[in-house]
Design a protein around this motif. Structure first.
Motif, PDB file in Angstrom:
ATOM      1  N   LYS A  54       7.832   6.070  11.149  1.00  6.73           N
ATOM      2  CA  LYS A  54       7.016   6.200  12.363  1.00  6.73           C
ATOM      3  C   LYS A  54       5.543   5.950  12.059  1.00  6.73           C
ATOM      4  O   LYS A  54       4.778   5.584  12.934  1.00  6.73           O
ATOM      5  CB  LYS A  54       7.201   7.572  13.002  1.00  6.73           C
ATOM      6  CG  LYS A  54       8.455   7.672  13.803  1.00  6.73           C
ATOM      7  CD  LYS A  54       8.497   8.920  14.628  1.00  6.73           C
ATOM      8  CE  LYS A  54       9.775   8.890  15.462  1.00  6.73           C
ATOM      9  NZ  LYS A  54       9.832   9.922  16.439  1.00  6.73           N
ATOM     10  N   LEU A  55       5.167   6.133  10.797  1.00  6.64           N
ATOM     11  CA  LEU A  55       3.793   5.874  10.386  1.00  6.64           C
ATOM     12  C   LEU A  55       3.523   4.383  10.234  1.00  6.64           C
ATOM     13  O   LEU A  55       2.382   3.970  10.070  1.00  6.64           O
ATOM     14  CB  LEU A  55       3.487   6.597   9.071  1.00  6.64           C
ATOM     15  CG  LEU A  55       3.654   8.116   9.099  1.00  6.64           C
ATOM     16  CD1 LEU A  55       3.468   8.688   7.699  1.00  6.64           C
ATOM     17  CD2 LEU A  55       2.665   8.738  10.076  1.00  6.64           C
ATOM     18  N   GLY A  56       4.572   3.587  10.281  1.00  6.50           N
ATOM     19  CA  GLY A  56       4.433   2.136  10.147  1.00  6.50           C
ATOM     20  C   GLY A  56       5.248   1.612   8.984  1.00  6.50           C
ATOM     21  O   GLY A  56       5.555   2.337   8.043  1.00  6.50           O
ATOM     22  N   ILE A  57       5.597   0.369   9.077  1.00  9.97           N
ATOM     23  CA  ILE A  57       6.379  -0.275   8.027  1.00  9.97           C
ATOM     24  C   ILE A  57       5.440  -0.655   6.890  1.00  9.97           C
ATOM     25  O   ILE A  57       4.383  -1.237   7.102  1.00  9.97           O
ATOM     26  CB  ILE A  57       7.113  -1.514   8.583  1.00  9.97           C
ATOM     27  CG1 ILE A  57       8.152  -1.059   9.611  1.00  9.97           C
ATOM     28  CG2 ILE A  57       7.770  -2.305   7.474  1.00  9.97           C
ATOM     29  CD1 ILE A  57       8.856  -2.180  10.301  1.00  9.97           C
ATOM     30  N   THR A  58       5.852  -0.340   5.689  1.00 15.10           N
ATOM     31  CA  THR A  58       5.021  -0.617   4.519  1.00 15.10           C
ATOM     32  C   THR A  58       5.367  -1.975   3.910  1.00 15.10           C
ATOM     33  O   THR A  58       6.444  -2.527   4.171  1.00 15.10           O
ATOM     34  CB  THR A  58       5.226   0.463   3.439  1.00 15.10           C
ATOM     35  OG1 THR A  58       6.578   0.392   2.983  1.00 15.10           O
ATOM     36  CG2 THR A  58       4.925   1.847   3.991  1.00 15.10           C
ATOM     37  N   SER A  59       4.479  -2.465   3.086  1.00 16.26           N
ATOM     38  CA  SER A  59       4.753  -3.726   2.385  1.00 16.26           C
ATOM     39  C   SER A  59       5.919  -3.544   1.414  1.00 16.26           C
ATOM     40  O   SER A  59       6.690  -4.473   1.173  1.00 16.26           O
ATOM     41  CB  SER A  59       3.514  -4.236   1.655  1.00 16.26           C
ATOM     42  OG  SER A  59       3.074  -3.300   0.707  1.00 16.26           O
ATOM     43  N   GLU A  60       6.085  -2.337   0.877  1.00 16.01           N
ATOM     44  CA  GLU A  60       7.214  -2.057  -0.012  1.00 16.01           C
ATOM     45  C   GLU A  60       8.538  -2.221   0.737  1.00 16.01           C
ATOM     46  O   GLU A  60       9.487  -2.803   0.216  1.00 16.01           O
ATOM     47  CB  GLU A  60       7.111  -0.636  -0.556  1.00 16.01           C
ATOM     48  CG  GLU A  60       8.281  -0.243  -1.432  1.00 16.01           C
ATOM     49  CD  GLU A  60       8.225   1.223  -1.854  1.00 16.01           C
ATOM     50  OE1 GLU A  60       9.197   1.657  -2.502  1.00 16.01           O
ATOM     51  OE2 GLU A  60       7.263   1.930  -1.526  1.00 16.01           O
ATOM     52  N   TYR A  61       8.599  -1.726   1.976  1.00 16.62           N
ATOM     53  CA  TYR A  61       9.807  -1.859   2.797  1.00 16.62           C
ATOM     54  C   TYR A  61      10.113  -3.334   3.044  1.00 16.62           C
ATOM     55  O   TYR A  61      11.258  -3.765   2.921  1.00 16.62           O
ATOM     56  CB  TYR A  61       9.612  -1.124   4.126  1.00 16.62           C
ATOM     57  CG  TYR A  61      10.780  -1.252   5.076  1.00 16.62           C
ATOM     58  CD1 TYR A  61      11.859  -0.387   4.985  1.00 16.62           C
ATOM     59  CD2 TYR A  61      10.807  -2.232   6.070  1.00 16.62           C
ATOM     60  CE1 TYR A  61      12.937  -0.493   5.854  1.00 16.62           C
ATOM     61  CE2 TYR A  61      11.875  -2.345   6.939  1.00 16.62           C
ATOM     62  CZ  TYR A  61      12.934  -1.471   6.827  1.00 16.62           C
ATOM     63  OH  TYR A  61      13.989  -1.585   7.687  1.00 16.62           O
ATOM     64  N   ILE A  62       9.104  -4.106   3.358  1.00 12.74           N
ATOM     65  CA  ILE A  62       9.298  -5.539   3.606  1.00 12.74           C
ATOM     66  C   ILE A  62       9.779  -6.237   2.341  1.00 12.74           C
ATOM     67  O   ILE A  62      10.685  -7.073   2.386  1.00 12.74           O
ATOM     68  CB  ILE A  62       8.002  -6.177   4.156  1.00 12.74           C
ATOM     69  CG1 ILE A  62       7.721  -5.606   5.547  1.00 12.74           C
ATOM     70  CG2 ILE A  62       8.109  -7.700   4.192  1.00 12.74           C
ATOM     71  CD1 ILE A  62       6.371  -5.961   6.114  1.00 12.74           C
TER      72      ILE A  62
END
Length: 93
Positions: A54-62
């Motif tokens: 909910k805080l936003g998608i991180t570059s790690e997730y991508i």
């Protein structure tokens, strides 16, 4: 104590598409159990994952999502070859 729920129940409870939950299972973002041909997920782990995202998608997730896609693409020729072999009649069918 954790509660184990089905993917369908989690999708309904959190108003998500089942495909998103399956993706998170494949990405090892939520805890899953495979028991007696039944897939269950840990309700606490999906709650925590939803809270983090909910805080936003991180570059790690991508990056992890891209890695999963690359792995699936690399495995695709093996699946196609296996299907071709199975349908070729070479195995006596």
């Amino acid at each position: 104590m954790s509660q184990w729920i089905s993917i369908e129940a989690a999708a309904e409870k959190y108003r998500l598409e089942k495909e998103y939950i399956w993706l998170w299972v494949e990405m090892k973002k939520i805890t899953v159990s495979y028991e007696n041909d039944t897939v269950s997920i840990d309700d606490d782990s999906i709650q925590q994952f939803i809270k983090r995202t909910k805080l936003g998608i991180t570059s790690e997730y991508i990056d992890e999502l891209e890695q999963l896609c690359m792995e699936k693409k690399q495995n695709q020729p093996i699946v196609c070859f296996t299907l071709e072999y199975a349908g070729s009649g070479i195995n006596g069918n």
